[in-house]
Scaffold this motif. Sequence first.
Motif, PDB file in Angstrom:
ATOM      1  N   UNK A  14       0.831  -1.204   0.000  1.00  0.00           N
ATOM      2  CA  UNK A  14       0.000   0.000   0.000  1.00  0.00           C
ATOM      3  C   UNK A  14       0.868   1.257   0.000  1.00  0.00           C
ATOM      4  N   UNK A  15       1.917   1.260   0.802  1.00  0.00           N
ATOM      5  CA  UNK A  15       2.809   2.420   0.836  1.00  0.00           C
ATOM      6  C   UNK A  15       3.567   2.579  -0.473  1.00  0.00           C
ATOM      7  N   UNK A  20       4.426   5.772  -5.230  1.00  0.00           N
ATOM      8  CA  UNK A  20       4.546   5.771  -6.692  1.00  0.00           C
ATOM      9  C   UNK A  20       3.466   6.637  -7.329  1.00  0.00           C
ATOM     10  N   UNK A  21       2.246   6.513  -6.865  1.00  0.00           N
ATOM     11  CA  UNK A  21       1.138   7.301  -7.400  1.00  0.00           C
ATOM     12  C   UNK A  21       1.370   8.793  -7.174  1.00  0.00           C
ATOM     13  N   UNK A  22       1.833   9.152  -5.975  1.00  0.00           N
ATOM     14  CA  UNK A  22       2.110  10.567  -5.674  1.00  0.00           C
ATOM     15  C   UNK A  22       3.205  11.102  -6.592  1.00  0.00           C
ATOM     16  N   UNK A  69      -7.249  13.330  12.834  1.00  0.00           N
ATOM     17  CA  UNK A  69      -6.304  13.637  11.752  1.00  0.00           C
ATOM     18  C   UNK A  69      -4.936  12.990  11.963  1.00  0.00           C
ATOM     19  N   UNK A  70      -4.863  12.054  12.875  1.00  0.00           N
ATOM     20  CA  UNK A  70      -3.593  11.419  13.211  1.00  0.00           C
ATOM     21  C   UNK A  70      -2.969  10.690  12.022  1.00  0.00           C
ATOM     22  N   UNK A  71      -3.771  10.076  11.188  1.00  0.00           N
ATOM     23  CA  UNK A  71      -3.233   9.381  10.013  1.00  0.00           C
ATOM     24  C   UNK A  71      -2.546  10.360   9.072  1.00  0.00           C
ATOM     25  N   UNK A  72      -3.155  11.508   8.848  1.00  0.00           N
ATOM     26  CA  UNK A  72      -2.532  12.517   7.980  1.00  0.00           C
ATOM     27  C   UNK A  72      -1.237  13.052   8.588  1.00  0.00           C
ATOM     28  N   UNK A  73      -1.238  13.256   9.883  1.00  0.00           N
ATOM     29  CA  UNK A  73      -0.034  13.733  10.560  1.00  0.00           C
ATOM     30  C   UNK A  73       1.073  12.690  10.445  1.00  0.00           C
ATOM     31  N   UNK A 103      -2.420  12.499  -1.089  1.00  0.00           N
ATOM     32  CA  UNK A 103      -2.397  11.403  -2.070  1.00  0.00           C
ATOM     33  C   UNK A 103      -1.895  10.121  -1.428  1.00  0.00           C
ATOM     34  N   UNK A 104      -0.782  10.211  -0.708  1.00  0.00           N
ATOM     35  CA  UNK A 104      -0.221   9.006  -0.074  1.00  0.00           C
ATOM     36  C   UNK A 104      -1.200   8.442   0.948  1.00  0.00           C
ATOM     37  N   UNK A 105      -1.827   9.294   1.735  1.00  0.00           N
ATOM     38  CA  UNK A 105      -2.804   8.829   2.718  1.00  0.00           C
ATOM     39  C   UNK A 105      -3.988   8.137   2.036  1.00  0.00           C
TER      40      UNK A 105
END
Length: 127
Positions: A14-15, A20-22, A69-73, A103-105
Amino acid sequence: MKKFLVATATYGIANAAAILFAAIILGPGFEIGFLGFLMAVAIFTAVEAIARPILEKLAAKNLPQVMGSLSLITVFLGLWITDMAVASMSIDGLSNWLAATLIVWLVSLIVEIALPHIFRSLNARTE
């Protein structure tokens, strides 16, 4: 043990897909070489795995408002540390940093949700 390996593989894939997508979407604002990509995925995954539980404990105790918002942080922190650690990775400009974080998130979230279903589907076909 099998469950841990599948979860680790899912998280890494997933990462990798998200980074790669970003890089593809942001073009020259997010540059990364092939070997840098492999290192970036490993470092980013490790940083997220280490930082998430620490940030969750800190936020739950001191800033419960941040929990949503912890995932984004965590993604931003992972990208920042990875950018500093990998010489062939470069994210330029505030807008690219914000876009790369989102994008990565988002891509990693989608892949993490979809991949177990794909694995189960493939496993069911081989049985």
